[in-house]
Design an enzyme around this catalytic site. Structure first.
Site, mmCIF file in Angstrom:
data_model
loop_
_atom_site.group_PDB
_atom_site.id
_atom_site.type_symbol
_atom_site.label_atom_id
_atom_site.label_comp_id
_atom_site.label_asym_id
_atom_site.label_seq_id
_atom_site.Cartn_x
_atom_site.Cartn_y
_atom_site.Cartn_z
ATOM 1 N N ASP A 300 1.274 -0.763 0.623
ATOM 2 C CA ASP A 300 0.294 -0.210 0.130
ATOM 3 C C ASP A 300 0.958 1.206 0.010
ATOM 4 O O ASP A 300 1.890 1.194 0.647
ATOM 5 C CB ASP A 300 -0.761 0.300 0.872
ATOM 6 C CG ASP A 300 -1.892 0.725 1.042
ATOM 7 O OD1 ASP A 300 -3.092 1.096 0.175
ATOM 8 O OD2 ASP A 300 -1.889 2.023 1.456
ATOM 9 N N GLU A 344 -4.621 3.036 -4.306
ATOM 10 C CA GLU A 344 -3.118 2.798 -4.398
ATOM 11 C C GLU A 344 -2.844 0.987 -3.934
ATOM 12 O O GLU A 344 -1.438 0.918 -3.301
ATOM 13 C CB GLU A 344 -2.369 3.530 -3.200
ATOM 14 C CG GLU A 344 -2.923 3.680 -2.027
ATOM 15 C CD GLU A 344 -4.545 4.682 -1.330
ATOM 16 O OE1 GLU A 344 -4.761 4.707 -0.399
ATOM 17 O OE2 GLU A 344 -5.292 4.636 -2.622
#
Length: 433
Positions: A300, A344
């Site tokens: 992430d 993301e």
């Protein structure tokens, strides 16, 4: 196997040669008569031999030195005859006139049978057909020719001259068919090796072969040989059918390409070009069933919302592209998949990778990101870091359980300060049976 030993022996008693080939075009079984008709196969053919290899041996024993450079073409045409044959055809081999038949098996294989007809006549090669046979040519609607034992035309009808666009004063009698074709192609180069096609086609009675002419025209020729080597040929225009076949083939190829592109789009993230979540989960499940070590990195981007808020979504998208490219460069390879799972978040499936090696890959990704040209995206973008959750399992692994474990490790990495790697072993209770 279709042909039992009893059936093969029975065919031997009838003087019929037989050879069975499976759906992969490989030899399965054959009888003694087959080896009598084709002695070149004695001690050479074996169960599992590709039909193309068998044909190559057949042609090596009968082609002239002039024809040998075309042997691959002959073999390819022979394989096509084998796959597509629906009617018997005849040819001469080792002094025998053989009639070849083929029966397709339900599972895709084929049984080929050869029957010996009357031996070739010993009549003089100069023997000519009776005048009534020549007179009958004008009543045949297709093009028709009669060839002597030297394959030279001794009679042709008007339909033949029209098919080949021959002027009325152009000599036909005394010419070979390939000389006629050469005249047709006098102003251009033929698309195919027509001489080889003609030579090969002349050998097989009843087996159609095609000839291409200038202007994208095609003719289908069928040969029959009689006493003294005299040949009777019919020539039919198949241009329309051939063009339709070509168009159909091209349409099918275009459809396959379109379907492949759609499948690719269905499995690809539009922004980064990496695999998407759907492809990621399918690949993870497949690797999990292989029974080998499997590791997973859940990644992430740290504080990505702040990057978007400060620099805008265009820079944010460029940032995701650079991260995806960097991860793929460090973690790509056989048995591996790099995907953008969403937003993301990225996922890396590492098939056959131990926990230690997976950690080394995660460290390499972080090091590569630290060197990445962030200021090339924006002068004030100093860096972008990632948090990584790592989970590994041995043996058959439940992919969904491995992903959940890596996601827990990722949560711990973010909770413990971000820009770090956290690893968790896959609990035994989550191993798939």
């Amino acid at each position: 196997m279709i042909l039992t030993r009893y059936l093969l022996d029975s065919l031997d008693m009838l003087g019929i040669a037989a050879c069975e080939y499976d759906a992969r075009l490989e030899a399965v079984s054959w009888n003694d008569t087959f080896l009598q008709f084709f002695p070149e196969d004695g001690g050479a053919i074996y169960a599992g031999e590709p039909y193309a290899d068998n044909l190559a041996r057949f042609y090596r024993g009968r082609l002239s030195p002039e024809e040998m450079p075309e042997i691959e073409r002959y073999v390819a045409e022979g394989v096509a005859r084998h796959v597509n044959q629906t009617q018997p055809f005849e040819f001469i081999h080792n002094g025998r006139r053989l009639r070849a038949s083929s029966l397709r098996a339900p599972e895709g294989g084929r049984v080929r049978l050869w029957q010996c007809l009357d031996a070739p006549s010993q009549a003089s090669e100069s023997a000519a057909p009776a005048p009534p046979a020549i007179d009958a040519l004008r009543f045949i609607p297709d093009g028709a020719t009669i060839l002597d034992a030297s394959d030279r035309i001794i009679a042709a009808n008007e339909a033949f001259e029209q098919l080949y666009d021959l002027p009325r004063d152009h000599p036909v009698v005394g010419r070979t068919l390939d000389e006629i074709i050469a005249w047709c192609w006098r102003d251009a180069s033929p698309a195919g090796a027509w001489r080889a096609a003609i030579r090969n086609g002349l050998r097989y009675d009843g087996a159609p072969f095609e000839i291409e002419l200038p202007g994208q025209r095609w003719l289908r020729v069928i040969a029959r040989h009689g006493a003294g080597g005299i040949g009777f040929f019919t020539h039919a225009d198949i241009t329309m059918a051939k063009r339709q076949h070509i168009e159909l083939t091209e349409a099918q190829a275009a459809l396959r390409r379109a379907n492949a592109e759609l499948a690719k789009l269905a499995d690809t993230d539009g922004l980064t070009g990496l695999a998407n979540r759907r492809a990621f989960m399918e690949f993870l499940a497949t690797e999990g069933r292989k029974g080998r070590p499997l590791s997973l990195l859940a990644i992430d981007v740290d504080h990505f919302k702040a990057i978007n808020d400060r620099f805008g979504h265009l820079i944010g998208d460029a940032c995701l592209k650079l991260i995806g490219l960097t991860v793929a460069e460090q973690a790509g390879g056989p048995g591996r998949l790099v995907a953008r799972i969403g937003g993301e978040e990225f996922g890396v499936v590492l098939g056959g990778t131990s926990p230690d090696n997976a950690r080394e890959i995660a460290l390499a990704i972080r090091a590569a990101l630290a060197r990445a040209p962030w200021r090339g995206l924006h002068p004030h973008l100093d860096a972008a870091t990632i948090s990584v959750g790592l989970c590994s399992g041995e043996g058959p692994v439940d992919g969904a359980a491995l992903y959940a474990c890596a996601d827990e490790a990722l949560y711990a990495a973010k909770h413990n300060g971000r820009d770090r790697i956290e690893a968790r072993p896959l609990p035994v209770a989550r191993l798939t049976a």
